[in-house]
Design an enzyme around this catalytic site. Structure first.
Site, PDB file in Angstrom:
ATOM      1  N   GLU A   1     108.836  35.068  78.903  1.00  0.00           N
ATOM      2  CA  GLU A   1     107.791  35.963  79.408  1.00  0.00           C
ATOM      3  C   GLU A   1     108.202  37.431  79.260  1.00  0.00           C
ATOM      4  O   GLU A   1     107.414  38.267  78.813  1.00  0.00           O
ATOM      5  CB  GLU A   1     107.500  35.640  80.864  1.00  0.00           C
ATOM      6  CG  GLU A   1     106.448  36.518  81.499  1.00  0.00           C
ATOM      7  CD  GLU A   1     106.268  36.223  82.985  1.00  0.00           C
ATOM      8  OE1 GLU A   1     105.246  36.667  83.523  1.00  0.00           O
ATOM      9  OE2 GLU A   1     107.135  35.574  83.595  1.00  0.00           O
TER      10      GLU A   1
ATOM     11  N   ASP B   1     103.041  30.971  79.537  1.00  0.00           N
ATOM     12  CA  ASP B   1     102.701  32.400  79.545  1.00  0.00           C
ATOM     13  C   ASP B   1     103.586  33.175  78.576  1.00  0.00           C
ATOM     14  O   ASP B   1     103.113  34.067  77.875  1.00  0.00           O
ATOM     15  CB  ASP B   1     102.749  32.992  80.952  1.00  0.00           C
ATOM     16  CG  ASP B   1     104.107  32.920  81.619  1.00  0.00           C
ATOM     17  OD1 ASP B   1     104.960  32.089  81.228  1.00  0.00           O
ATOM     18  OD2 ASP B   1     104.335  33.693  82.570  1.00  0.00           O
TER      19      ASP B   1
END
Length: 170
Positions: free
Chosen positions: A19, A76
């Site tokens: 991320e 993500d």
């Protein structure tokens, strides 16, 4: 960010996450910082990219004997990496970045988007989030602007249902 391109989480034992790498790449692309972007993209691909599919391990911990011990991904992170690569490909006319982004988007779509109760949902990772009894969803992993960009690249039929069903879940 180290000169080698690793985003360090200095509040969490100096680990790095997919991320963080994705956010770093996105910010570098938005700021037209090609040198930083290239170093981030290189370190991310060389260190976190899985050998068996176009997804990335979620954590690098330099304190461990094996710095990337858990090969599970974080969706993500993969979304951010794919989005940043697509932006960089367009901005700097880099077909290799476009190819990498397309591979990651395809892996996300084929391995992390599943149908549950008539809805397409985004799993937070490959392992540990779905079994016969339940499916775990993390609404914060729906990065709407990235999903819109993916729809523009791959066609609305591919990504718009994922976004629409995510909105319904919220």
């Amino acid at each position: 960010i180290t000169p080698a391109g690793r985003v360090i989480d200095n509040g969490n034992g100096n680990i790095s996450h997919s991320e963080g790498q994705g956010y770093g790449m996105l910010l570098a692309s938005l700021n037209n910082d090609r040198e930083t972007f290239d170093s981030l993209a290189r370190w991310t691909a060389e260190t976190l990219r899985r050998d068996d599919m176009a997804l990335h391990a979620w954590k690098y911990d330099p304190r461990d004997a094996v710095a990337v011990a858990d090969r599970n991904n974080a969706t993500d992170g993969d979304i951010l990496i794919a989005w940043a690569l697509a932006r960089a490909a367009k901005a700097w006319k880099q077909p290799d970045y476009a190819r990498q982004s397309a591979e990651i988007r395809s892996a996300i779509r084929s391995r992390l988007v599943v149908e549950r109760a008539g809805h397409l949902v985004l799993l937070p990772g490959l392992q540990g989030f779905s079994d016969a009894r339940r499916t775990v969803i993390n609404p914060s992993y729906y990065i709407w602007s990235a999903l819109d960009a993916f729809a523009a690249l791959d066609g609305e039929a591919v990504w718009t249902p994922v976004s629409d069903d995510g909105v319904k879940l919220l």
